[in-house]
Design a protein around this motif. Sequence first.
Motif, short mmCIF file in Angstrom:
data_model
loop_
_atom_site.label_atom_id
_atom_site.label_comp_id
_atom_site.label_asym_id
_atom_site.label_seq_id
_atom_site.Cartn_x
_atom_site.Cartn_y
_atom_site.Cartn_z
N THR A 7 -4.85 -0.89 1.62
CA THR A 7 -6.18 -0.98 2.22
C THR A 7 -6.66 -2.42 2.06
O THR A 7 -6.05 -3.22 1.34
N LEU A 8 -7.76 -2.73 2.72
CA LEU A 8 -8.31 -4.08 2.60
C LEU A 8 -8.61 -4.43 1.14
O LEU A 8 -8.44 -5.58 0.72
N GLY A 9 -9.02 -3.42 0.39
CA GLY A 9 -9.38 -3.67 -1.01
C GLY A 9 -8.22 -3.70 -1.97
O GLY A 9 -8.35 -4.24 -3.09
N THR A 10 -7.06 -3.13 -1.57
CA THR A 10 -5.94 -3.02 -2.52
C THR A 10 -4.73 -3.87 -2.15
O THR A 10 -3.75 -3.89 -2.89
N ILE A 11 -4.78 -4.57 -1.03
CA ILE A 11 -3.57 -5.27 -0.57
C ILE A 11 -3.10 -6.33 -1.56
O ILE A 11 -1.90 -6.48 -1.79
N ALA A 12 -4.04 -7.04 -2.20
CA ALA A 12 -3.63 -8.07 -3.16
C ALA A 12 -2.85 -7.46 -4.31
O ALA A 12 -1.80 -7.97 -4.72
N GLN A 13 -3.35 -6.33 -4.83
CA GLN A 13 -2.68 -5.66 -5.94
C GLN A 13 -1.34 -5.06 -5.50
O GLN A 13 -0.35 -5.09 -6.25
N THR A 14 -1.29 -4.54 -4.27
CA THR A 14 -0.05 -3.96 -3.75
C THR A 14 1.07 -5.01 -3.68
O THR A 14 2.20 -4.76 -4.11
N LEU A 15 0.75 -6.18 -3.17
CA LEU A 15 1.75 -7.24 -3.06
C LEU A 15 2.16 -7.76 -4.44
O LEU A 15 3.32 -8.13 -4.65
N LYS A 16 1.22 -7.75 -5.37
CA LYS A 16 1.54 -8.19 -6.73
C LYS A 16 2.45 -7.18 -7.42
O LYS A 16 3.44 -7.55 -8.07
N GLN A 17 2.15 -5.88 -7.27
CA GLN A 17 2.97 -4.85 -7.90
C GLN A 17 4.37 -4.81 -7.29
O GLN A 17 5.34 -4.48 -7.97
N ALA A 18 4.47 -5.13 -5.99
CA ALA A 18 5.78 -5.16 -5.32
C ALA A 18 6.55 -6.43 -5.65
O ALA A 18 7.66 -6.63 -5.17
N LYS A 19 5.94 -7.29 -6.48
CA LYS A 19 6.54 -8.56 -6.89
C LYS A 19 6.85 -9.46 -5.70
O LYS A 19 7.82 -10.23 -5.69
N VAL A 20 6.00 -9.34 -4.68
CA VAL A 20 6.13 -10.18 -3.50
C VAL A 20 5.40 -11.49 -3.72
O VAL A 20 5.85 -12.55 -3.28
#
Length: 569
Positions: free
Chosen positions: A238-251
């Motif tokens: 989501t707009l609010g979680t994309i930063a955390q998602t990419l960080k958790q995916a180690k991207v």
Amino acid sequence: MSPTTLPAAGPEHGHVTFLGAGPGDPGLLTLRAVEALSNADVLIAEHDVLDVIRTHARQGVSVVPTDTDSSLDTYPGKGTPQLAIVDGASTTAGVPSVRDAAHLVMEAARGGRRVVRAVSGDPGLDAYAAEEMLACAGAGVPFEVVPGVAAAVGVPAYAGVPLRDAQGADVRFVDARTASDRCWTEVGASDGTVVVSTTLDSVAAAAGELVAAGRKPDTPLTVTVAGTTTRQRTWTATLGTIAQTLKQAKVLPSPEGGRPVIAVVGERFAAAQRDQLSWFESKPLFGWKVLVPRTKEQAASLSDQLRSYGAVPHEVPTIAVEPPRTPQQMERAVKGLVTGRYEWIAFTSVNAVKAVREKFEEYGLDARAFAGIKVAAVGEQTAKALIAFGVKPDLMPSGEQSAAGLLEDWPPYDPVFDPIDRVFLPRADIATETLVAGLIELGWEVDDVTAYRTVRASPPPAETREAIKGGGFDAVLFTSSSTVRNLVGIAGKPHNVTVIACIGPATAKTAEEHGLRVDVMAPEPSVHKLAEALADFGLRRRTAALEAGDPVTRPSERRPGARRRRSTT
């Protein structure tokens, strides 16, 4: 004149085609684009476009890059365009700005030459080609525009993200690199779908702009990198979680944060839908790096089939084909074909067809020399090579595509119906005697002629050898026992995480003798059935991971030493 007929180039100014090469998949080039490329005298393109279009350039045209410094940032939208010319007479030229690019285009068109200026995506939406077009118009250089599939449209389609639904949602396109505050305010106030062109490390900032402009933080979002290529990867958040998602995916963070991405934002988008609509990334071998140890000519159709399954084929020749040491025997046999010495000629490989064809061309002969001679062929590819030569096989094995299979269907010699009792068998220097012995048993005389020699190929580059031994490949296809022996001999043994696929029991036995565990075996001795079997293996592996709730990974991403099941289908 048809609207798609290429106009004649002027004798002084030539002609320029501004061509959209699409977002990355070469299959998205239009028919018009392929036609323009095949007629081009000069091709001007950014480095990342060359791999998409170079195969359609005319034979003999060379690629001259303007800058070989790999440290330069060549991501679209960052820095200055790094251009390259495809033209046998061209020399290296730096192009520091759009104005210089336009000058280069016009210079290339002089003397009546056809110039193709190729850009990624679409010339009108993804590139700043208008200034170059205006420069051509001002200088009196005629030009045309061949549209391409824009990244903002093609990438979501490959990611399984429809931009509109049954209610006909409004769709807005935003380039985050040039968007103004007013632009963000307008799309933030809309409830339509927003397609954002940005970079990997700027996605979170673009999401923040939309939230600040009024979009809800829980608005669904997809981010796709390397869209329409086999390196494509998509994240749902989501707009609010994309930063955390990419960080958790180690991207992120990553030195590759400047890579371009397409983000799709919209309340109507449902993540569950993408699981069903993600047709591209769910291909059975998507992203698999597959080693194809064959000669370049033999590997072409197999590699195309692997690409259709989403794989990235890497061709490594394991044998080289050379003429026989003494050509006299082959020369006598070819002359015998013309003088009526043979009733039959039997081809057991593409290389045999190639050897006879080359000898024909040396003597100024063509397919008409086969008149009155019956032709036998083993294997689909051998038959295709003959048909390309203008010869249709009279006999192919109805069962197993092998010498034994051919013998089962070969008619015995009949002195009443067969005026000539001799068979010409052009083959490799290391071929087995099975076919010769079988034909003699059927009453035929056989001229067993060495048409070509097979020798072990030179070792591949060091990085390829390291990838083979270090687990950098997801699978390797072995199409004969000799490919096993030769690959191990020139490059080393594949890593134990690499999936080993063999064309038949004899090849599998050789692989096991070299300490390899065979995971996949073709149900019948055919390279295409072998590729199908590997795709089935990949599909079952993907399905098992999804059913277990595990992430779908490639074999090369597995933990070394993981156990594998053998497949024989």
